[in-house]
Structures are given as structure tokens and as C-alpha cells.
Design a protein around this motif. Sequence first.
Motif, PDB file in Angstrom:
ATOM      1  N   ARG A 150      24.441  -3.398   6.394  1.00 48.11           N
ATOM      2  CA  ARG A 150      23.581  -2.226   6.274  1.00 48.11           C
ATOM      3  C   ARG A 150      24.202  -1.102   7.093  1.00 48.11           C
ATOM      4  N   HIS A 151      24.171   0.089   6.527  1.00 43.30           N
ATOM      5  CA  HIS A 151      24.735   1.247   7.218  1.00 43.30           C
ATOM      6  C   HIS A 151      23.600   2.086   7.790  1.00 43.30           C
ATOM      7  N   ASP A 152      23.698   2.375   9.066  1.00 40.94           N
ATOM      8  CA  ASP A 152      22.762   3.279   9.731  1.00 40.94           C
ATOM      9  C   ASP A 152      23.503   4.601   9.939  1.00 40.94           C
ATOM     10  N   VAL A 153      23.263   5.534   9.011  1.00 36.30           N
ATOM     11  CA  VAL A 153      23.983   6.807   9.025  1.00 36.30           C
ATOM     12  C   VAL A 153      23.006   7.917   8.676  1.00 36.30           C
ATOM     13  N   ASP A 154      23.147   9.044   9.333  1.00 34.30           N
ATOM     14  CA  ASP A 154      22.393  10.239   8.982  1.00 34.30           C
ATOM     15  C   ASP A 154      22.629  10.505   7.492  1.00 34.30           C
ATOM     16  N   PRO A 155      21.576  10.630   6.671  1.00 31.69           N
ATOM     17  CA  PRO A 155      21.731  10.778   5.214  1.00 31.69           C
ATOM     18  C   PRO A 155      22.676  11.912   4.792  1.00 31.69           C
ATOM     19  N   GLU A 156      22.674  13.021   5.519  1.00 32.62           N
ATOM     20  CA  GLU A 156      23.568  14.122   5.151  1.00 32.62           C
ATOM     21  C   GLU A 156      25.032  13.771   5.388  1.00 32.62           C
ATOM     22  N   ARG A 196      28.937   9.266  13.534  1.00 29.25           N
ATOM     23  CA  ARG A 196      27.663   9.609  12.889  1.00 29.25           C
ATOM     24  C   ARG A 196      26.970   8.400  12.263  1.00 29.25           C
ATOM     25  N   GLY A 197      27.599   7.231  12.320  1.00 28.48           N
ATOM     26  CA  GLY A 197      26.984   6.062  11.703  1.00 28.48           C
ATOM     27  C   GLY A 197      27.517   4.764  12.259  1.00 28.48           C
ATOM     28  N   ALA A 198      26.924   3.691  11.800  1.00 22.89           N
ATOM     29  CA  ALA A 198      27.336   2.349  12.217  1.00 22.89           C
ATOM     30  C   ALA A 198      26.968   1.353  11.125  1.00 22.89           C
ATOM     31  N   SER A 199      27.684   0.258  11.090  1.00 26.45           N
ATOM     32  CA  SER A 199      27.371  -0.840  10.176  1.00 26.45           C
ATOM     33  C   SER A 199      26.690  -1.949  10.955  1.00 26.45           C
ATOM     34  N   ARG A 200      25.709  -2.523  10.358  1.00 25.33           N
ATOM     35  CA  ARG A 200      25.004  -3.658  10.962  1.00 25.33           C
ATOM     36  C   ARG A 200      25.098  -4.830   9.989  1.00 25.33           C
TER      37      ARG A 200
END
Length: 175
Positions: free
Chosen positions: A99-105, A84-88
Motif C-alpha cells: 500500500r502506498h501512503d502518498v499525498d494524492p496530488e 512525499r510518500g512511502a510503501s507499506r
Amino acid sequence: MTRRPLAGEPLALDLVNTQWVERGRMVDLFDEPDGLRGWLAEHRLAGDPTSVEVPLRQARSALRRVLEQPGEDAERGVNAILARGASRYTLRQSTVHERHDVDPEWLLSWQAVTNYLDLLRQQPFRIRRCGNPDCVLYFYDTSRNGTRRWCSMDGCGGRAKAARHYQRHRPTPAS
């Protein structure tokens, strides 16, 4: 809010420890009025309890399963949350930024699961279940020699010591 028997563990284990056994029955902090809201506040985590509850319950279940029944099936549950997410990462002025790209929920659940991965990378043998067979709590052993056995000396450790004392000092039946 219900008083939990063990708090202050790393995020992943603290999430798992929102369920515990009390007087022979399973207690779930998230079922208590304002239990989830209190847990979020305790960790200074932002999030609307109504939108993060289902993902947190799923993460808690996946973490408990991988702790209690390690293997490919259990890992699938953890990996589903990680997906559900990834780190950049970026480099600016010789400093690494993440930076984390993750669905806020799913952000809090994703953070709890990545915290578990961090614990595995550090010292996986320090992730322990309480030595009381009736206890379902987990802790990260930070003792110097790595021999902690109980979730707490006030609870399970104290009861074990009392039971050993009783066994040593109980009257023997007359034969």
C-alpha cells in the motif's frame, strides 16, 4: 493532441519524453491543449490535470536532471519527491500486499520516480539517451543484445542511416 516521437517507454522515461526537440525547438506536451490529460489517459492514470501538473513537471525535471547530470545535487530532486510518500507492506494468507501512503496530488509523480528506481535496480545500463546528439529522448533498451542506439528507427535512426549513406555515396569534388 500533438503526436510524440516516442511513446510506450516505462512511466519514468515516458514522463521525461513529454519534452522533445522538433525542428530545432523544444516542445512540451504539457503546454499543448489537453496534452497532460491525453498523457494521463494514455497511461490509464487517474488524476485531475490541474492538481497533478505541478508535481509532474517537478518530477520530470528531477528525472531529466538525474539522467543528464547524475550526482548528489540531481539526486536531491528525486529524493524530495520520494519523501512525499512511502510503501507499506503486509502479509495476508501468504501473499504480500503493498500500500502506498502518498499525498494524492503527488502520487503520479511519486510513482514515476519509483519506476525510475525500479529500472535502476533491474538493469541501469539499459536506460539510454538517443544516440542523436540533437535528440533529448530516453528509452529503456529491451533489445536482446542491449545495443539499441536510437529513440526510434523511424526518426533518429533513419536519419542517421540516411546521413551515413549520403556520406558514402556523395560525389567527391574534382581536384
